[in-house]
Write an enzyme that holds these catalytic residues in place. Structure first.
Site, mmCIF file in Angstrom:
data_model
loop_
_atom_site.group_PDB
_atom_site.id
_atom_site.type_symbol
_atom_site.label_atom_id
_atom_site.label_comp_id
_atom_site.label_asym_id
_atom_site.label_seq_id
_atom_site.Cartn_x
_atom_site.Cartn_y
_atom_site.Cartn_z
ATOM 1 N N HIS A 1 0.801 -1.231 0.000
ATOM 2 C CA HIS A 1 0.000 0.000 0.000
ATOM 3 C C HIS A 1 0.830 1.276 0.000
ATOM 4 C CE1 HIS A 1 1.083 -0.267 4.205
ATOM 5 N NE2 HIS A 1 0.637 0.948 4.401
ATOM 6 N N GLY B 1 3.506 1.738 -2.088
ATOM 7 C CA GLY B 1 4.148 1.917 -3.393
ATOM 8 C C GLY B 1 3.343 2.857 -4.284
ATOM 9 N N VAL C 1 1.559 2.177 -6.962
ATOM 10 C CA VAL C 1 0.226 1.636 -7.256
ATOM 11 C C VAL C 1 -0.594 1.509 -5.976
ATOM 12 C CG1 VAL C 1 -1.021 -0.394 -8.088
ATOM 13 C CG2 VAL C 1 0.992 0.427 -9.328
ATOM 14 N N SER D 1 2.572 -6.524 -15.529
ATOM 15 C CA SER D 1 3.233 -5.424 -16.228
ATOM 16 C C SER D 1 3.224 -5.713 -17.724
ATOM 17 C CB SER D 1 4.675 -5.349 -15.732
ATOM 18 O OG SER D 1 5.472 -4.644 -16.646
ATOM 19 N N CYS E 1 5.599 -5.621 -19.618
ATOM 20 C CA CYS E 1 6.847 -6.252 -20.073
ATOM 21 C C CYS E 1 6.768 -7.784 -20.088
ATOM 22 C CB CYS E 1 8.040 -5.784 -19.249
ATOM 23 S SG CYS E 1 8.024 -6.433 -17.590
ATOM 24 N N TYR F 1 12.262 -10.116 -14.240
ATOM 25 C CA TYR F 1 11.009 -9.559 -13.693
ATOM 26 C C TYR F 1 9.808 -10.123 -14.460
ATOM 27 C CZ TYR F 1 7.608 -5.859 -12.547
ATOM 28 O OH TYR F 1 6.502 -5.157 -12.128
ATOM 29 N N LYS G 1 6.553 -12.316 -13.147
ATOM 30 C CA LYS G 1 5.165 -11.860 -13.328
ATOM 31 C C LYS G 1 4.364 -12.886 -14.150
ATOM 32 C CE LYS G 1 4.980 -8.056 -10.997
ATOM 33 N NZ LYS G 1 4.074 -7.943 -9.858
ATOM 34 N N PRO H 1 -0.842 -3.450 -16.319
ATOM 35 C CA PRO H 1 -0.788 -2.020 -16.628
ATOM 36 C C PRO H 1 0.371 -1.690 -17.559
ATOM 37 C CG PRO H 1 -0.043 -2.422 -14.375
ATOM 38 C CD PRO H 1 -0.314 -3.759 -14.988
ATOM 39 N N LEU I 1 3.557 3.148 -15.771
ATOM 40 C CA LEU I 1 2.770 4.018 -14.896
ATOM 41 C C LEU I 1 3.602 5.180 -14.375
ATOM 42 C CD1 LEU I 1 1.171 1.172 -12.777
ATOM 43 C CD2 LEU I 1 0.004 2.552 -14.519
ATOM 44 N N HIS J 1 12.001 4.629 -13.219
ATOM 45 C CA HIS J 1 11.577 4.547 -14.616
ATOM 46 C C HIS J 1 11.871 5.877 -15.310
ATOM 47 C CE1 HIS J 1 9.120 1.257 -12.854
ATOM 48 N NE2 HIS J 1 9.474 0.667 -13.976
#
Ligand code: GFB
Length: 321
Positions: free
Chosen positions: A12, A14, A16, A108, A110, A137, A141, A164, A167, A180
């Site tokens: 909570h 981060g 997002v 993600s 990616c 990563y 995911k 997503p 972001l 990023h």
């Protein structure tokens, strides 16, 4: 899900997770369950099992992850794969065992093959090799998505995987080594302006294209999905995967010019081609979300302005501290 539902937002604090908290609170959800990393280490299986056993949330949003930009992903693949695999395996399994009604997993863009046709449809998953700079990563995911699908298929556990696009927004990571591109460029232009410098360094060739979405749009998309019956979602997404994006992209050098305009120049771009470009393009196809009746609302220029204001407020506050 209703306003009294006990909802665990994992991660909570981060980018997002904090946007989800703001959105849930604005919409009157009061029974939000959170744990900081110090209180609950999600990479520890026993601790996670005990937490779920005691708390019994009804809904889980899995927004906790080790994340970072192209350089962090490329430099620390061991942490990116191992921490993400641990967090998601522990949370998904413990949630199922504790009788959670619904789990939303955040992935993600990616995860899709490097050389995908554009815009990228959900069904392109696992149809080709991944981009090497974030393969670790992406593999983690993808394992999370497959675990959600497996638990849904075998146990009937209601899971959804939301993918997503890139972001940005308030509370982002502005550290130049791990962030990023968008927060990095905000910081680089801001500092150049303060120091009276004209040249701003952009990594790579500036030619890759990226799609950027304000994180509040993602938070709204998650809430929207959690309020739909699983059967409506499965009618358009039988694999349980939903891309969430804005449907438009631009070149990194165009993004840089836009940020330069917002910060207020004059600026001149220089390109450090010793740094990687990464994927040439990753524009998401958002037809599934559109057919459910959802689309993004925040335009890039407006979102950038708000993010820059937030960044400068914090930078000023830090300078005064
Ligand atoms: O946002 P970013 O770090 O990650 O970089 P990815 C996007 C593009 O911006 C790359 C260029 O072509 C970078 O070379 N770029 C230019 C910069 N200047 C900068 C700069 O100062 N900092 C950064 N960071 N980039 C990440 C993945 O890929 O996207 C993650 O590594 C995740 O796994 C995330 O999926 C959404 O878009 O290339």
């Amino acid at each position: 899900m209703n306003r009294e539902s006990k909802i665990f937002v994992a991660g909570h604090r981060g980018l997002v997770g904090s946007a989800l908290m703001r959105e849930f609170q604005a919409e009157g959800y009061e029974n939000l369950l959170t744990r900081s990393r110090a209180e609950l280490d999600l990479t520890r299986q026993e601790a996670v099992e005990q937490f779920f056993h005691e708390q019994r949330p009804e809904v889980v949003i899995l927004a906790a992850a080790r994340v970072g930009g192209i350089l962090a992903n490329n430099t620390f693949p061991a942490e990116f794969i191992s921490e993400n695999l641990s967090i998601q395996t522990n949370v998904i399994d413990a949630a199922y065992r504790a009788g959670v009604g619904r789990l939303l997993f955040l992935g993600s863009s990616c995860i899709y093959p490097r050389q995908c046709p554009q815009p990228i449809k959900e069904e392109y998953l696992l149809t080709g090799p991944l981009e090497p700079t974030n393969e670790a990563y992406a593999i983690a995911k993808i394992a999370g998505i497959k675990m959600c699908q497996a638990y849904r298929k075998q146990y009937g556990f209601e899971t959804l995987s939301v993918m997503p696009t890139n972001l940005y927004g308030p509370g982002d990571n502005f550290d130049l080594n791990s962030s990023h591109v968008l927060p990095a460029l905000i910081r680089k232009f801001h500092e150049a302006k303060l120091q009276g410098r004209i040249r701003v360094e952009i990594w790579g060739t500036g030619k890759p294209r990226r799609e950027f979405m304000h994180v509040s749009d993602l938070a709204r998309a998650c809430l929207f999905l959690l309020n739909l019956p699983q059967s409506d979602i499965e009618a358009v997404a039988s694999d349980g995967i939903l891309n969430v994006g804005v449907g438009e992209d631009l070149e990194i050098r165009e993004l840089a010019r836009l940020i330069g305009e917002i910060v207020g120049g004059p600026f001149e771009l220089s390109f450090d081609t010793t740094k990687p470009d990464g994927t040439p393009r990753k524009l998401l196809d958002v037809s599934r979300m559109r057919s459910l009746g959802w689309s993004a609302q925040v335009g890039l220029r407006d979102g950038l302005k708000a993010t820059y204001e937030d960044f400068s407020r914090h930078a000023r506050a830090e300078a005064l501290a």
